[in-house]
Design a protein around this motif. Structure first.
Motif, short mmCIF file in Angstrom:
data_model
loop_
_atom_site.label_atom_id
_atom_site.label_comp_id
_atom_site.label_asym_id
_atom_site.label_seq_id
_atom_site.Cartn_x
_atom_site.Cartn_y
_atom_site.Cartn_z
N THR A 64 -1.60 -4.22 3.74
CA THR A 64 -1.94 -3.77 2.39
C THR A 64 -3.30 -3.09 2.37
N LEU A 68 -4.11 0.78 1.46
CA LEU A 68 -5.07 1.16 0.42
C LEU A 68 -6.14 2.09 0.99
N MET A 73 -9.10 4.46 -0.65
CA MET A 73 -10.02 3.43 -1.16
C MET A 73 -10.94 2.99 -0.03
N ASN A 78 -11.89 -1.78 -2.04
CA ASN A 78 -10.89 -2.77 -1.65
C ASN A 78 -11.35 -4.18 -2.01
N LEU A 88 -2.60 -8.29 -5.26
CA LEU A 88 -2.38 -7.12 -4.41
C LEU A 88 -1.96 -7.52 -3.01
N PRO A 115 -6.76 6.69 -5.84
CA PRO A 115 -7.61 5.58 -5.39
C PRO A 115 -8.69 5.21 -6.40
N LEU A 118 -6.88 3.07 -8.95
CA LEU A 118 -6.55 1.75 -8.41
C LEU A 118 -7.79 0.89 -8.21
N PRO A 122 -6.64 -2.26 -10.44
CA PRO A 122 -5.66 -2.57 -9.40
C PRO A 122 -4.38 -3.20 -9.93
#
Length: 165
Positions: A64, A68, A73, A78, A88, A115, A118, A122
């Motif tokens: 994940t 991302l 990101m 993150n 997430l 990004p 997000l 998120p």
């Protein structure tokens, strides 16, 4: 985490009692810390989603975070996204996250906007593609997709209809 948060974590995810500190808990916390999460962010994420400590770092978390990062990101984004929305790390890339990003791209959001969106919101990755597509198409028609999407995903269907339809 304080004692109250720890008690709540065990109450929410009783399987923590069976987890090995050396094999599961410590490696997970260390990996999250290596992502750049500070102690406050770690406590925040674990308090929100204690089952995070039961997720596989290799199977769930690393893919994940890698995905991302491929979206654009950075490490700070993150860490913040996981602290705010640790779910997430438990979502399926194929079933949840990739379709959501495809929906955003299909609505005209650019590689730089996604990004950024997000990182700020998120939770967007947790909404159904159908709900996202409906709301995004209306916002796109009004010319306010990138600026309003995080707000309108939080409101109820009735509130959305009253304001935008």
């Amino acid at each position: 985490m304080d004692q109250v948060q720890i008690a709540r974590a065990f109450a929410k995810f009783q399987q923590l009692l069976a987890c090995s500190v050396e094999k599961h808990l410590r490696p997970t916390v260390l990996w999250l810390a290596q992502l750049g999460m500070d102690q406050v962010q770690l406590a925040q994420a674990i308090a929100k989603l204690p089952m995070l400590l039961g997720c596989s770092v290799d199977t769930n978390m690393k893919p994940t975070v890698k995905w991302l990062a491929q979206l654009g990101m950075d490490q700070v984004q993150n860490a913040q996204a996981i602290a705010v929305f640790p779910q997430l790390l438990s979502y399926s890339l194929e079933t949840n996250m990739k379709p959501t990003v495809q929906t955003l791209r299909g609505q005209g959001m650019t590689g730089a906007e996604i990004p950024r969106m997000l990182a700020m919101f998120p939770q967007l990755l947790g909404y159904s593609s159908q709900r996202l597509m409906h709301r995004a198409s209306i916002l796109k028609a009004q010319g306010s997709l990138a600026n309003s999407l995080s707000f309108v995903m939080k409101v109820t269907n009735v509130q959305f209809a009253a304001r935008f339809e």
